[in-house]
Enzyme design. Sequence first.
Site, mmCIF file in Angstrom:
data_model
loop_
_atom_site.group_PDB
_atom_site.id
_atom_site.type_symbol
_atom_site.label_atom_id
_atom_site.label_comp_id
_atom_site.label_asym_id
_atom_site.label_seq_id
_atom_site.Cartn_x
_atom_site.Cartn_y
_atom_site.Cartn_z
ATOM 1 N N GLU A 105 -7.675 10.459 -3.678
ATOM 2 C CA GLU A 105 -7.175 9.535 -2.655
ATOM 3 C C GLU A 105 -8.304 8.687 -2.086
ATOM 4 O O GLU A 105 -8.196 7.460 -1.976
ATOM 5 C CB GLU A 105 -6.494 10.318 -1.529
ATOM 6 N N ASP B 231 -8.677 4.589 -2.539
ATOM 7 C CA ASP B 231 -8.659 3.710 -1.364
ATOM 8 C C ASP B 231 -9.904 2.828 -1.306
ATOM 9 O O ASP B 231 -9.820 1.615 -1.076
ATOM 10 C CB ASP B 231 -8.568 4.547 -0.087
ATOM 11 N N SER C 206 -0.236 4.725 -2.348
ATOM 12 C CA SER C 206 -1.529 4.787 -1.694
ATOM 13 C C SER C 206 -2.489 3.743 -2.250
ATOM 14 O O SER C 206 -3.521 3.469 -1.636
ATOM 15 C CB SER C 206 -2.139 6.178 -1.839
#
Length: 510
Positions: free
Chosen positions: A236, A240, A428
């Site tokens: 994650e 990002d 995401s």
Amino acid sequence: MPGQPLVAFPDSQIAPPTDAVRIGAAAPDTVVEVSVYVKSRGGEADALAGAMEPRAALAAHRALAHRDDFERIGRFAAAYGLNVGTIEPARRLIKLKGPVAALQAAFGTRLDLYQQGDREFRARSGMLYLPADLLPIVEAVLGLDNRPAAFAKALPMTAPPETGYRPNQVGALYDFPTGVSGAGQCIAIIELGGGYRDSDNQAAFAAMGLGVPTIVAIPVDGAANSPGQSNAADEEVALDIQVAGGVAPGAKLAVYFAPASFSGFVDAISAAVHDTAQEVTVISISWGVNETAWSAAARQAMDAAFQDAATLRISVFVAAGDNLATNGAGDGALHVQYPASSPWAIGCGGTLITTAGDAITAEVVWGDTGNGEGTGGGISTLYPVPDFQQAANPGTGRGVPDVAGNAAPPSGYAAVVNGAAKVIGGTSAVAPLWAGLAALINEKADLPIGFFLADLYAAPELLRPITEGDNKPKGTTIGYSAGPGWNACTGLGVPQGMVLFARFAPQTKS
């Protein structure tokens, strides 16, 4: 002992943890820190009118407006043997610390320990209780319960790394503006676990032909940049950073690491919004959970932080979730993910792209292929339809998402995590993608675009609509289908980068 009776704090109501086993009472001498947020007293628009430094003006106004509130909470804390920690008027936040036994007495609750997989956490159920004179001023008491409040949404794909799209390649496919890099902007990236390695970023940005942007790790509530402890969380974090920095390489990336609890999540957002050192202009959030998992008080504290962001012209982009219209719940009902469903957040849904050369030739809703994964989206059961959505949303509640972008793992993003090249998808990726676009626009805009949903819904032609596909679990009719106009799969559509840039950054800023 305190003599003032405690009264019920209804908005603090929360159910016991699900999918977890109670293993005993919390040790009475365990020291816990809690975040107490107080309610706004208003008058903030007048305080900010004409202010050259809005963060400083807001902080000064709140220091005066809430001085009595903090003093009363301080007296309450002393009566129960609790210590007052930091007081941050800009965030309307006061921290209290003390042993479990004192906190249970102070807030009329019981704290138990639970086991969920390999994670042990502390939780409560029911309502909290407050002295009658504090009930009107307290918005939320967070931190007594540190159950998981959100989960990472990045989805790695078992595929050759070369099949993924580089983040800056995706930006080019969506016609993101060139000649700008996000210089002068700061994108806050909220992470509730995991960490990044400098070597991964060096490899990922070199593969994009870019230098590594300025990246700053900021600890919140004792958390830190901690790669290697959780593969899912590390994926994650990498996604990002590499997506936001890939499309806006000139922007500073401030990565706020916080515990994955209600207090950690809210504290991270309020810290980013009011950070005078970083001066954040965009926030990207790729974590979430079903909106009904949050107490009303915790959501009110989060929503207030988002509203502060809007006041300070900070855009907040939030992933809509990766488990279709049920958001992964097994109860056969529709669920939306929070905080994407907040009326002060910009919810980001997902698509699947097909390309030829340098162009997208087809784009549909990221739907279920049988693995239970696909874009989240739907109608909130907790928030009414906001004003900006009234003309577009025929439902009874706030519709999610607002915008969309490439998210499906089969058309996922090439990333580097813990030394390995991977293809990663999920909504995401869409939050940092849009956050990077916002930074590009802000570089040339007279003012940061901030919470610009009213403008988008008034001019849906600024986006390219997605009209094919659905977010229904395979073999069911539970969910939503795409179609003309706003839909609960991809919102208003995907970015047309130069169209949005021309609308919001009309080249009046040199």
